[in-house]
Design a protein around this motif. Structure first.
Motif, PDB file in Angstrom:
ATOM      1  N   ASP A 257       0.807  -1.217   0.000  1.00  0.00           N
ATOM      2  CA  ASP A 257       0.000   0.000   0.000  1.00  0.00           C
ATOM      3  C   ASP A 257       0.843   1.270   0.000  1.00  0.00           C
ATOM      4  OD1 ASP A 257       0.995  -0.151   2.544  1.00  0.00           O
ATOM      5  OD2 ASP A 257      -0.930   0.074   3.565  1.00  0.00           O
ATOM      6  N   LYS A 258       2.165   1.121   0.047  1.00  0.00           N
ATOM      7  CA  LYS A 258       3.052   2.283  -0.005  1.00  0.00           C
ATOM      8  C   LYS A 258       3.584   2.533  -1.412  1.00  0.00           C
ATOM      9  CE  LYS A 258       4.659   1.575   4.768  1.00  0.00           C
ATOM     10  NZ  LYS A 258       3.881   0.339   5.032  1.00  0.00           N
ATOM     11  N   LEU A 259       3.353   1.586  -2.319  1.00  0.00           N
ATOM     12  CA  LEU A 259       3.815   1.767  -3.691  1.00  0.00           C
ATOM     13  C   LEU A 259       3.072   2.914  -4.351  1.00  0.00           C
ATOM     14  CD1 LEU A 259       4.015  -1.943  -4.930  1.00  0.00           C
ATOM     15  CD2 LEU A 259       5.914  -0.459  -4.226  1.00  0.00           C
TER      16      LEU A 259
ATOM     17  N   LEU B 209      -8.956   4.607  -8.124  1.00  0.00           N
ATOM     18  CA  LEU B 209     -10.168   3.795  -8.200  1.00  0.00           C
ATOM     19  C   LEU B 209      -9.826   2.315  -8.224  1.00  0.00           C
ATOM     20  CD1 LEU B 209     -13.235   3.528  -8.522  1.00  0.00           C
ATOM     21  CD2 LEU B 209     -12.901   3.748 -11.009  1.00  0.00           C
ATOM     22  N   HIS B 210      -8.871   1.934  -9.073  1.00  0.00           N
ATOM     23  CA  HIS B 210      -8.529   0.524  -9.224  1.00  0.00           C
ATOM     24  C   HIS B 210      -7.213   0.136  -8.538  1.00  0.00           C
ATOM     25  CE1 HIS B 210     -11.179   1.262 -12.818  1.00  0.00           C
ATOM     26  NE2 HIS B 210     -11.754   0.223 -12.277  1.00  0.00           N
ATOM     27  N   GLU B 211      -6.394   1.113  -8.180  1.00  0.00           N
ATOM     28  CA  GLU B 211      -5.113   0.888  -7.501  1.00  0.00           C
ATOM     29  C   GLU B 211      -4.313  -0.239  -8.164  1.00  0.00           C
ATOM     30  OE1 GLU B 211      -5.022   0.944  -3.296  1.00  0.00           O
ATOM     31  OE2 GLU B 211      -6.753   2.272  -3.106  1.00  0.00           O
TER      32      GLU B 211
ATOM     33  N   ILE C 126       6.433  -7.364  -8.730  1.00  0.00           N
ATOM     34  CA  ILE C 126       5.246  -6.506  -8.635  1.00  0.00           C
ATOM     35  C   ILE C 126       5.713  -5.081  -8.866  1.00  0.00           C
ATOM     36  CG2 ILE C 126       3.405  -5.671  -7.108  1.00  0.00           C
ATOM     37  CD1 ILE C 126       3.671  -8.327  -5.566  1.00  0.00           C
ATOM     38  N   ARG C 127       5.041  -4.355  -9.778  1.00  0.00           N
ATOM     39  CA  ARG C 127       5.487  -3.017 -10.154  1.00  0.00           C
ATOM     40  C   ARG C 127       4.331  -2.020 -10.132  1.00  0.00           C
ATOM     41  NH1 ARG C 127       7.425  -6.031 -15.080  1.00  0.00           N
ATOM     42  NH2 ARG C 127       9.399  -7.024 -14.418  1.00  0.00           N
ATOM     43  N   SER C 128       4.666  -0.771  -9.850  1.00  0.00           N
ATOM     44  CA  SER C 128       3.682   0.314  -9.989  1.00  0.00           C
ATOM     45  C   SER C 128       4.431   1.637 -10.130  1.00  0.00           C
ATOM     46  CB  SER C 128       2.740   0.364  -8.780  1.00  0.00           C
ATOM     47  OG  SER C 128       3.411   0.841  -7.644  1.00  0.00           O
ATOM     48  N   ARG C 129       3.695   2.661 -10.598  1.00  0.00           N
ATOM     49  CA  ARG C 129       4.298   3.977 -10.730  1.00  0.00           C
ATOM     50  C   ARG C 129       3.231   5.044 -10.548  1.00  0.00           C
ATOM     51  NH1 ARG C 129       6.114   3.308 -17.017  1.00  0.00           N
ATOM     52  NH2 ARG C 129       4.075   2.797 -17.920  1.00  0.00           N
ATOM     53  N   GLN C 130       3.688   6.261 -10.302  1.00  0.00           N
ATOM     54  CA  GLN C 130       2.764   7.351 -10.031  1.00  0.00           C
ATOM     55  C   GLN C 130       2.028   7.795 -11.282  1.00  0.00           C
ATOM     56  OE1 GLN C 130       2.220   8.538  -6.885  1.00  0.00           O
ATOM     57  NE2 GLN C 130       0.507   9.676  -7.775  1.00  0.00           N
ATOM     58  N   GLU C 131       2.736   7.859 -12.390  1.00  0.00           N
ATOM     59  CA  GLU C 131       2.133   8.255 -13.659  1.00  0.00           C
ATOM     60  C   GLU C 131       2.878   7.566 -14.792  1.00  0.00           C
ATOM     61  OE1 GLU C 131       4.545  12.489 -13.987  1.00  0.00           O
ATOM     62  OE2 GLU C 131       2.521  12.451 -13.159  1.00  0.00           O
TER      63      GLU C 131
ATOM     64  N   GLN D 202      -2.187  -6.865 -15.055  1.00  0.00           N
ATOM     65  CA  GLN D 202      -2.495  -5.877 -14.027  1.00  0.00           C
ATOM     66  C   GLN D 202      -3.604  -6.392 -13.124  1.00  0.00           C
ATOM     67  OE1 GLN D 202      -1.727  -1.473 -14.526  1.00  0.00           O
ATOM     68  NE2 GLN D 202      -3.004  -1.923 -16.313  1.00  0.00           N
ATOM     69  N   MET D 203      -3.567  -5.935 -11.869  1.00  0.00           N
ATOM     70  CA  MET D 203      -4.641  -6.277 -10.938  1.00  0.00           C
ATOM     71  C   MET D 203      -4.726  -5.196  -9.862  1.00  0.00           C
ATOM     72  SD  MET D 203      -2.943  -9.362  -8.699  1.00  0.00           S
ATOM     73  CE  MET D 203      -2.603 -10.280 -10.200  1.00  0.00           C
ATOM     74  N   ASP D 204      -5.832  -5.178  -9.176  1.00  0.00           N
ATOM     75  CA  ASP D 204      -6.032  -4.271  -8.049  1.00  0.00           C
ATOM     76  C   ASP D 204      -5.196  -4.768  -6.872  1.00  0.00           C
ATOM     77  OD1 ASP D 204      -7.103  -2.926  -5.734  1.00  0.00           O
ATOM     78  OD2 ASP D 204      -8.917  -2.477  -6.882  1.00  0.00           O
ATOM     79  N   ARG D 205      -4.302  -3.922  -6.380  1.00  0.00           N
ATOM     80  CA  ARG D 205      -3.397  -4.346  -5.306  1.00  0.00           C
ATOM     81  C   ARG D 205      -4.134  -4.733  -4.026  1.00  0.00           C
ATOM     82  NH1 ARG D 205       0.098   0.923  -4.685  1.00  0.00           N
ATOM     83  NH2 ARG D 205      -0.464   1.052  -6.885  1.00  0.00           N
TER      84      ARG D 205
END
Length: 395
Positions: A282-284, A290-292, A304-309, A332-335
């Motif tokens: 939850d800190k990524l 909406l979908h996180e 597992i990867r994510s980015r702000q924009e 992709q999936m909702d974290r």
């Protein structure tokens, strides 16, 4: 008369006639549980509590048309019966084991107690028994389960949708044939098996968050049974009954649980890796509140990867000790759903083709959620910061 109470002259050692004594901490326990059941206030209808003592047993009760909570306590061998507004609990309860003495007189109850050394008292107007629903009968047949049934019901309630209209998604389905508890909010589905129910077929039980209350006894076996259009759960001195939904429909959840043969890839998440992910998920960074979304890739390693924009570098968590099974994939999936699967202790996570339904399971449980497809996933080339579970402190 205002039920909020006012000071009356009381002296230590004085006992009012025709009285009942109950510990303030027991009143507080009851207050916390009925708050979890949503019984303190509902649509402007004043909440209430009944106190019924006889043959050395005191029963505290609160209810509405959906749920009833009873707590059974030891009491002096005297008769006492009263129904008052639940404001009584808020005023008279406390953490202390000191007692509140209740006395009946005409159309009111007088409560007196000491708060530390300070004498306190309050008066409460009696309510008519006609103004509250009748008590739910005790089930004639009960099935015994391990205490974990309470946790299963709590997790099932957390998977419901009280606002749903098409299907009875505010309910949980209790199926006797498999000992199965099923719940869904149309975005996630939780199926838990291995329980004992003493009826034939399925029941749709309306449910509240009450089973999450820590005050409910979890130290001994739990019993469950049916009484009319109610299902009651007995846990130590607590009996909690929820109404059965007799008109609603529940979706056929078996149709959406992926079979093992439909999985194109899966991962066996190592326990340390699961802890590593849960501490950081939850800190990524997140671009879609909406979908996180997060990207999950099973390739030479599991990441597992994510980015702000879209133009920003991504942050990657590498699950160094987690094993990939089957084909390489990226989706992709909702974290939040991935995180819940890991919090449930589920370590086998499978994926279907095209980034569709995902399933985490063990021998007794299936937890299913929809993937977010394979478009706009984040590749390894987009990663700016990489965190490896094998290098983390405590991971």
């Amino acid at each position: 008369m205002c039920p909020c109470g006012f000071l009356l002259p009381i002296h230590k050692g004085e006992t009012l006639p025709s009285s009942l004594t109950v510990r303030r901490c027991d009143l507080q326990r009851f207050l916390k549980v009925i708050r979890g059941a949503g019984l303190l206030s509902r649509k402007g209808i004043p909440a209430w509590v009944s106190l019924d003592a006889s043959s050395g047993v005191l029963r505290l009760r609160a209810a509405n048309t959906q749920v009833e909570v009873q707590l059974q306590l030891e009491a002096a061998d005297s008769a006492f019966e009263a129904i008052v507004d639940a404001e009584f609990l808020k005023i008279c309860s406390g953490k202390e084991a000191s007692s509140v003495t209740l006395s009946l007189a005409d159309d009111e109850v007088t409560a007196s107690w000491f708060d530390a050394d300070v004498p306190r008292a309050a008066r409460f107007v009696l309510r008519s028994s006609d103004s509250v629903p009748p008590a739910v009968a005790a089930p004639e047949i009960l099935a015994t389960n391990e205490p974990h049934l309470l946790e299963a019901l709590r997790e099932a309630q957390a998977t419901t949708d009280p606002g749903a209209s098409r299907f009875a998604l505010a309910c949980v389905q209790l199926r006797s044939a498999e000992g199965r508890i099923a719940a869904t909010d149309s975005r996630q589905l939780l199926v838990q098996r291995g329980y004992q129910f003493p009826w034939a077929g399925d029941r749709l039980m309306q449910i509240t968050p009450v089973f999450g209350a820590q005050e409910i006894d979890r130290s001994q076996d739990v019993q469950i049974g049916e009484a009319g259009n109610w299902i009651a759960v007995q846990a130590g001195p607590w009996r909690i009954a929820h109404a059965v939904e007799v008109e609603g429909r529940f979706p056929n959840v078996d149709l959406v649980i992926p079979s093992p043969s439909s999985l194109v890839s899966s991962m066996s998440v190592e326990t340390g890796d699961a802890r590593f992910v849960l501490e950081r998920l939850d800190k990524l960074p997140c671009s879609d509140t909406l979908h996180e979304p997060v990207t999950v890739e099973l390739n030479g390693s599991v990441a597992i990867r994510s980015r702000q924009e879209e133009s920003a570098a991504a942050v990657e968590l590498v699950l160094s000790r987690t094993q990939r099974n089957g084909n390489e994939c990226r989706l992709q999936m909702d974290r939040r759903y991935l995180g819940r699967a890991l919090k449930l202790g589920l370590r086998e996570v499978g994926f279907t083709a095209g980034g569709g339904p995902c399933v985490a399971r063990d021998a007794q449980r299936d937890y299913v959620w929809m993937g977010l497809g394979q478009e706009n996933t984040i590749s390894a080339a987009d990663v700016g910061d990489r965190l490896l579970s094998e290098e983390s402190v405590g991971g």
